[in-house]
Scaffold this motif. Structure first.
Motif, PDB file in Angstrom:
ATOM      1  N   ARG A 183     -31.623 -49.006  47.455  1.00  0.00           N
ATOM      2  CA  ARG A 183     -32.523 -49.924  48.167  1.00  0.00           C
ATOM      3  C   ARG A 183     -33.464 -50.645  47.213  1.00  0.00           C
ATOM      4  NH1 ARG A 183     -33.683 -45.112  52.118  1.00  0.00           N
ATOM      5  NH2 ARG A 183     -34.762 -44.521  50.250  1.00  0.00           N
ATOM      6  N   ARG A 184     -33.321 -50.392  45.936  1.00  0.00           N
ATOM      7  CA  ARG A 184     -34.157 -51.005  44.885  1.00  0.00           C
ATOM      8  C   ARG A 184     -35.638 -50.670  45.074  1.00  0.00           C
ATOM      9  NH1 ARG A 184     -31.434 -54.725  41.639  1.00  0.00           N
ATOM     10  NH2 ARG A 184     -29.244 -54.660  42.158  1.00  0.00           N
ATOM     11  N   THR A 185     -35.907 -49.475  45.576  1.00  0.00           N
ATOM     12  CA  THR A 185     -37.305 -49.083  45.760  1.00  0.00           C
ATOM     13  C   THR A 185     -37.827 -48.264  44.581  1.00  0.00           C
ATOM     14  OG1 THR A 185     -36.425 -47.252  47.068  1.00  0.00           O
ATOM     15  CG2 THR A 185     -37.381 -49.078  48.287  1.00  0.00           C
ATOM     16  N   GLN A 198     -29.119 -38.284  49.016  1.00  0.00           N
ATOM     17  CA  GLN A 198     -29.524 -39.404  49.868  1.00  0.00           C
ATOM     18  C   GLN A 198     -30.861 -39.982  49.416  1.00  0.00           C
ATOM     19  OE1 GLN A 198     -32.180 -39.547  52.176  1.00  0.00           O
ATOM     20  NE2 GLN A 198     -31.592 -41.556  52.947  1.00  0.00           N
ATOM     21  N   GLU A 237     -38.441 -40.862  57.373  1.00  0.00           N
ATOM     22  CA  GLU A 237     -37.141 -41.532  57.248  1.00  0.00           C
ATOM     23  C   GLU A 237     -36.016 -40.656  57.783  1.00  0.00           C
ATOM     24  OE1 GLU A 237     -36.316 -44.827  54.315  1.00  0.00           O
ATOM     25  OE2 GLU A 237     -36.835 -43.111  53.075  1.00  0.00           O
ATOM     26  N   GLU A 282     -33.054 -44.464  46.757  1.00  0.00           N
ATOM     27  CA  GLU A 282     -34.100 -45.236  46.067  1.00  0.00           C
ATOM     28  C   GLU A 282     -33.468 -46.297  45.165  1.00  0.00           C
ATOM     29  OE1 GLU A 282     -37.386 -45.069  46.320  1.00  0.00           O
ATOM     30  OE2 GLU A 282     -37.813 -43.138  47.225  1.00  0.00           O
ATOM     31  N   GLU A 289     -38.051 -49.067  41.383  1.00  0.00           N
ATOM     32  CA  GLU A 289     -38.925 -49.831  40.486  1.00  0.00           C
ATOM     33  C   GLU A 289     -40.334 -50.004  41.069  1.00  0.00           C
ATOM     34  OE1 GLU A 289     -37.064 -53.413  39.225  1.00  0.00           O
ATOM     35  OE2 GLU A 289     -38.691 -53.959  37.885  1.00  0.00           O
ATOM     36  N   PRO A 290     -40.453 -50.440  42.349  1.00  0.00           N
ATOM     37  CA  PRO A 290     -41.808 -50.489  42.921  1.00  0.00           C
ATOM     38  C   PRO A 290     -42.486 -49.119  42.945  1.00  0.00           C
ATOM     39  CG  PRO A 290     -40.261 -51.649  44.342  1.00  0.00           C
ATOM     40  CD  PRO A 290     -39.445 -50.991  43.280  1.00  0.00           C
ATOM     41  N   LEU A 291     -41.695 -48.070  43.158  1.00  0.00           N
ATOM     42  CA  LEU A 291     -42.276 -46.719  43.187  1.00  0.00           C
ATOM     43  C   LEU A 291     -42.818 -46.342  41.807  1.00  0.00           C
ATOM     44  CD1 LEU A 291     -42.697 -44.053  44.735  1.00  0.00           C
ATOM     45  CD2 LEU A 291     -40.406 -43.372  44.042  1.00  0.00           C
ATOM     46  N   LEU A 292     -42.034 -46.647  40.775  1.00  0.00           N
ATOM     47  CA  LEU A 292     -42.471 -46.319  39.410  1.00  0.00           C
ATOM     48  C   LEU A 292     -43.655 -47.177  38.962  1.00  0.00           C
ATOM     49  CD1 LEU A 292     -38.991 -45.884  37.668  1.00  0.00           C
ATOM     50  CD2 LEU A 292     -40.592 -44.084  38.312  1.00  0.00           C
ATOM     51  N   ALA A 293     -43.838 -48.325  39.623  1.00  0.00           N
ATOM     52  CA  ALA A 293     -44.961 -49.194  39.265  1.00  0.00           C
ATOM     53  C   ALA A 293     -46.279 -48.716  39.861  1.00  0.00           C
ATOM     54  CB  ALA A 293     -44.675 -50.628  39.715  1.00  0.00           C
ATOM     55  N   THR A 294     -46.221 -47.738  40.765  1.00  0.00           N
ATOM     56  CA  THR A 294     -47.462 -47.206  41.350  1.00  0.00           C
ATOM     57  C   THR A 294     -48.062 -46.155  40.409  1.00  0.00           C
ATOM     58  OG1 THR A 294     -46.373 -45.419  42.545  1.00  0.00           O
ATOM     59  CG2 THR A 294     -46.536 -47.522  43.691  1.00  0.00           C
TER      60      THR A 294
END
Lengths: 311, 188
Positions: free
Chosen positions: B107-109, B99, B14, B104, B111-116
């Protein structure tokens, strides 16, 4: 054994009760709706079931993994659950394929596996042509389908969908519903959290009405006991009197070409049709009367407000 | 640990694709390298006597010391400027971490990250490495460029005689493959 078993789950944030004493269970392979107004605790419930945070009280079992207060969610639970968050949430500078591969690897897949599954899901959700476009360049519907693909990438036993069609245009909504319908037919256990009653009627067998706590579980599209509509092809003065003479018929009312018939049991329908044919009426259709979800939802909201559960 | 390195790899990808972040990350090191080099070059070639007098008084240096004026200036920069490079590994990771972690959420990422299934420790480690590794790399490269620049300026006057400071740093950087003498010879 149910795939999801929730027992007296409670969660507060800064002293405000988000979920209180919530209990329900979902059978394996069932598509279960979670309905309720904004702030009813639906998303909080899904997050607890996905292992994002634990409850304050109560417990739950999801795909055989326990969720208890003051215990971190196990990796095993997160491997067995696929969560579709309310907003897609991907990295703008990675393309669609890179995003899926990245999350696939975070779910424990090898690089080769993650790439293969990403390609498969992009193909399945008609996104293969957009695989190398940056995420930011995808339409809202594509982003949502990509998010569903991410939730399924690791072949979870339980899929939790939070507002899968919110903010989508009709075409994208239809595409997403088609995908959810396919998942249901595949026999996955799905919890669908939504405001859209039509979506629940199309996809779910049962739905829970939630307003901080469970208010009711509703059998979606349940046939109202013994009530049918009979549509006639042509006016018939003798139709209603003929039905009133039948022992199985409790009550008959007529509105134009439609007869509202209340039967002692639904197995009396052949007798009704036979009696109508015998009196010379032409039957166009016989339909069981279904319980309208919207009515049930409004009744439940009124009850919740009466109990002080909603403002 | 695997999760941490996956996050690090994603963050570096990124970073590479974000010109704004790369520019903001490089602005400080660029200034840290360019300012002393331009200053030394100017002082050596065109500084008025008043400035040299001021330098002598403030820094208490003997402008007629070993190596002549250029040798003294390079030594003064090495002594007074190089410690400022210690600021960069503090400042740059803050920029990167803000940054990375703030992004995170934005960009609302998160929650999906914590779900992994990756652990919180792996997330923290991955994010920390993503903040520290590029910052350290930029700091070392910037310090090496400063030393090389000073060498080049000094070599113009003194011949290809390496300064003690830049030699030490270059050895620390383990850039033995870099044939500095040959470069200096070509440069002249």
């Amino acid at each position: 054994m149910p795939a999801i078993d929730v027992r007296a789950l409670s969660k507060s944030f800064a002293g405000r009760r988000a979920v209180e004493g919530l209990s329900f269970s979902v059978e394996a392979g069932e598509c279960f709706g979670l309905l309720g107004p904004n702030g009813a605790g639906k998303t909080t419930t899904l997050r607890m079931l996905a292992g994002l945070f634990g409850p304050d009280q109560g417990s739950a079992t999801v795909a055989g993994c326990g969720i208890r207060p003051r215990e971190g969610a196990s990796r095993e639970l997160r491997r067995k659950v696929g969560l579709l968050t309310e907003l897609p949430g991907f990295y703008d500078r990675l393309d669609a394929n890179e995003n899926l591969v990245h999350f696939g690897r975070l779910y424990g897949l090898s690089r080769t596996d993650a790439r293969a599954r990403s390609a498969r899901f992009l193909e399945r959700f008609l996104l293969a042509a957009h695989a190398h476009k940056p995420f930011a360049a995808l339409s809202r519907g594509m982003k949502q389908k990509l998010a569903i693909a991410r939730a399924l990438l690791h072949e979870p036993e339980v899929v939790l969908l939070d507002e899968p069609t919110v903010g989508l245009d009709p075409e994208a909504t239809r595409e997403v519903r088609t995908v959810v319908g396919e998942l249901r037919r595949e026999g996955r256990t799905i919890v669908l959290c939504t405001h859209d009653l039509d979506e629940v009627e199309r996809l779910c067998a049962r739905a829970a009405f939630v307003a901080t706590r469970l208010i009711a579980i509703h059998e979606v599209a349940a046939v109202q006991r013994g009530r049918v509509h009979v549509d006639l092809a042509a006016p018939s003065a003798g139709a209603a009197p003929a039905l009133r003479n039948l022992p199985v018929v409790r009550e008959v009312t007529q509105e134009g070409l439609r007869l509202h018939v209340e039967l002692a049991a639904l197995d009396g329908v052949p007798d009704v049709v036979a009696a109508l044919v015998a009196c010379g009426a032409r039957v166009a259709a016989v339909q069981p009367v279904r319980d309208p979800l919207e009515e049930a939802y409004m009744a439940v909201l009124a009850e919740a407000r009466g109990r002080g559960l909603l403002s | 640990m695997r999760g941490a390195f996956l996050l690090l790899s994603k963050e570096l990808t990124e970073l590479r694709r974000s010109p704004v972040l790369v520019l903001s990350m490089l602005s400080l090191p660029t200034a840290m390298v360019a300012v002393p080099l331009l200053l030394v070059a100017w002082l050596d070639r065109a500084a008025p006597p008043e400035t040299l007098y001021w330098l002598r008084e403030v820094y208490r240096i003997d402008l007629q010391g070993p190596g002549g004026l250029i040798g003294v200036l390079v030594a003064a920069v090495a002594k007074n400027w190089l410690p400022l490079f210690l600021v960069m590994p503090v400042f740059l990771p803050i920029l990167m971490a803000a940054q990375s972690v703030g992004g995170e959420r934005e960009r609302r990422t998160l929650e999906p990250l914590l779900a992994t299934p990756i652990s919180t420790a792996e997330i923290v480690l991955g994010k920390s490495l993503a903040a520290v590794v590029p910052s350290l790399a930029v700091t070392w490269v910037a310090a090496a460029l400063l030393c090389l620049g000073l060498d080049l300026i000094a070599a113009g006057r003194m011949g290809p005689v390496p300064t003690a400071v830049s030699d030490g740093l270059l050895i620390l950087l383990a850039v033995k493959w870099f044939d500095r003498e040959a470069l200096l010879t070509r440069w002249r």
